[in-house]
Design a protein around this motif. Structure first.
Motif, short mmCIF file in Angstrom:
data_model
loop_
_atom_site.label_atom_id
_atom_site.label_comp_id
_atom_site.label_asym_id
_atom_site.label_seq_id
_atom_site.Cartn_x
_atom_site.Cartn_y
_atom_site.Cartn_z
N LYS A 99 0.83 -1.21 0.00
CA LYS A 99 0.00 0.00 0.00
C LYS A 99 0.86 1.25 0.00
O LYS A 99 0.61 2.20 -0.77
CB LYS A 99 -0.93 -0.01 1.21
CG LYS A 99 -1.84 1.21 1.31
CD LYS A 99 -2.74 1.11 2.53
CE LYS A 99 -3.63 2.35 2.65
NZ LYS A 99 -4.50 2.26 3.86
N LEU A 146 2.75 1.78 -3.46
CA LEU A 146 1.85 2.18 -4.54
C LEU A 146 1.30 3.59 -4.32
O LEU A 146 1.16 4.36 -5.27
CB LEU A 146 0.70 1.17 -4.65
CG LEU A 146 1.12 -0.25 -5.10
CD1 LEU A 146 -0.06 -1.20 -5.03
CD2 LEU A 146 1.73 -0.23 -6.49
N ASN A 147 1.03 3.93 -3.06
CA ASN A 147 0.57 5.30 -2.77
C ASN A 147 1.66 6.32 -3.09
O ASN A 147 1.38 7.39 -3.64
CB ASN A 147 0.17 5.42 -1.31
CG ASN A 147 -1.18 4.79 -1.01
OD1 ASN A 147 -1.96 4.50 -1.93
ND2 ASN A 147 -1.47 4.56 0.25
N LEU A 184 4.06 6.07 -5.25
CA LEU A 184 4.26 6.17 -6.70
C LEU A 184 3.14 6.94 -7.39
O LEU A 184 3.34 7.48 -8.48
CB LEU A 184 4.38 4.77 -7.30
CG LEU A 184 5.67 4.03 -6.99
CD1 LEU A 184 5.62 2.62 -7.56
CD2 LEU A 184 6.86 4.77 -7.56
N SER A 185 1.97 6.97 -6.77
CA SER A 185 0.85 7.66 -7.40
C SER A 185 1.11 9.15 -7.56
O SER A 185 0.46 9.82 -8.37
CB SER A 185 -0.43 7.44 -6.58
OG SER A 185 -0.34 8.08 -5.32
N ASN A 186 2.07 9.69 -6.82
CA ASN A 186 2.37 11.12 -6.89
C ASN A 186 3.57 11.45 -7.77
O ASN A 186 4.05 12.58 -7.78
CB ASN A 186 2.62 11.65 -5.48
CG ASN A 186 1.39 11.56 -4.60
OD1 ASN A 186 0.28 11.86 -5.04
ND2 ASN A 186 1.58 11.12 -3.36
N GLN A 233 0.93 -0.63 -12.21
CA GLN A 233 0.67 0.79 -11.98
C GLN A 233 1.49 1.66 -12.91
O GLN A 233 0.99 2.66 -13.45
CB GLN A 233 0.97 1.15 -10.53
CG GLN A 233 0.76 2.63 -10.22
CD GLN A 233 0.62 2.92 -8.74
OE1 GLN A 233 -0.13 2.25 -8.04
NE2 GLN A 233 1.37 3.90 -8.25
N GLU A 246 -0.31 1.31 -16.37
CA GLU A 246 -1.66 1.86 -16.50
C GLU A 246 -1.73 3.35 -16.17
O GLU A 246 -2.48 4.09 -16.79
CB GLU A 246 -2.61 1.08 -15.59
CG GLU A 246 -2.79 -0.38 -16.01
CD GLU A 246 -3.72 -1.14 -15.09
OE1 GLU A 246 -4.10 -0.58 -14.03
OE2 GLU A 246 -4.07 -2.30 -15.41
N ARG A 247 -0.94 3.79 -15.20
CA ARG A 247 -1.05 5.19 -14.76
C ARG A 247 -0.08 6.11 -15.51
O ARG A 247 -0.41 7.25 -15.80
CB ARG A 247 -0.78 5.29 -13.25
CG ARG A 247 -1.04 6.68 -12.67
CD ARG A 247 -0.80 6.68 -11.17
NE ARG A 247 -1.07 7.99 -10.59
CZ ARG A 247 -2.23 8.37 -10.09
NH1 ARG A 247 -3.25 7.53 -10.10
NH2 ARG A 247 -2.38 9.58 -9.58
#
Length: 250
Positions: free
Chosen positions: A176, A179-180, A182-184, A209, A212-213
């Motif tokens: 978690k 991945l959180n 990396l989302s930024n 991720q 896709e992101r």
């Protein structure tokens, strides 16, 4: 990786964090190892019942990244993860004493070999922290670097001998947290080069991720699943060998 087998002895051993044991190995056969090998990996042939098995086909073998090399005598420093996973390497690292013998194969090459890029993303945990340490010193000074390393406790944060910024994720839920984080990420027009060495399941999630992101092509990703949740090191090694053989013959 070179198949050269080198006999060595333990020069020092010290628990440096709750989950890392630092062991320095020395040998007359290490004199050809210069500091340019920092960040390369070696394979440790783990002794059994204090007996060294020099046969790479039968020995219990584990890979470790070289953290440091003494330029005068070639002594190498390795960090072993302890108190997290059970297995012969962990047990040996916790019980080994100064003077004990061991054998080393290698060194093999660094996993990442592109040092002429504008943006790098480095992802790791305690098993790969010293690989990231080496890359932080090798990558271009002008490059943008996003480095994320997850550790189980704040006491497991170690020096990486760099002025670069490193994001240490202290967490009991590494999937978690990683991945959180990396989302930024901020991605420019040129996709970054990604190095990751993590638990095998997390490697798959991160790859998904990144695709896709951020649409980062797989050819830009250098990845290794150093271990697998729910499997001891010996069983995971067997499964990787089986998968490699199936891929070879398919």
């Amino acid at each position: 990786m070179s198949k050269q087998i080198r006999k060595a002895n333990v020069l020092s051993t010290k628990q440096i964090t709750p989950h890392l044991q630092r062991i320095v190995l020395g040998s007359d056969e290490f004199k050809d190892l210069s500091t340019s090998y920092i960040g390369n990996y070696v394979k440790v042939l783990i002794p059994k019942d204090h007996k060294i098995d020099l046969d790479i086909k039968t020995a219990c073998i584990r890979s470790y990244t070289i953290r440091d090399i003494d330029p005068e005598n070639g002594a190498i420093t390795l960090d072993f993860v302890i108190n997290m996973h059970q297995g012969p390497a962990t047990q040996w690292a916790q019980l080994v004493k100064v003077g004990d013998g061991v054998a080393i194969a290698g060194p093999g090459p660094k996993k990442l070999d592109n040092y002429d890029h504008g943006h790098y993303v480095l992802l790791g945990d305690l098993t790969s922290v010293n690989a990231i340490k080496a890359y932080l010193q090798l990558l271009p000074k002008t490059a943008n670097i996003d480095a994320f390393i997850h550790v189980p406790t704040a006491q497991d944060i170690i020096s990486l001998n760099t002025t670069r910024n490193v994001n240490w994720l202290v967490t009991s839920t590494p999937d978690k947290s990683m991945l959180n984080a990396l989302s930024n990420l901020e991605i420019s027009e040129q996709p970054p080069i990604v190095f990751m060495a993590l638990e095998a399941g997390l490697v798959r999630k991160v790859k998904t991720q990144l695709d896709e992101r951020f649409s980062i092509p797989r050819c830009n990703i250098v990845s290794s699943g150093y271990w697998k949740k729910g499997l001891n090191s010996e069983r995971y090694k067997q499964l990787r060998q089986r998968d490699a053989e199936l891929a070879r013959i398919s």
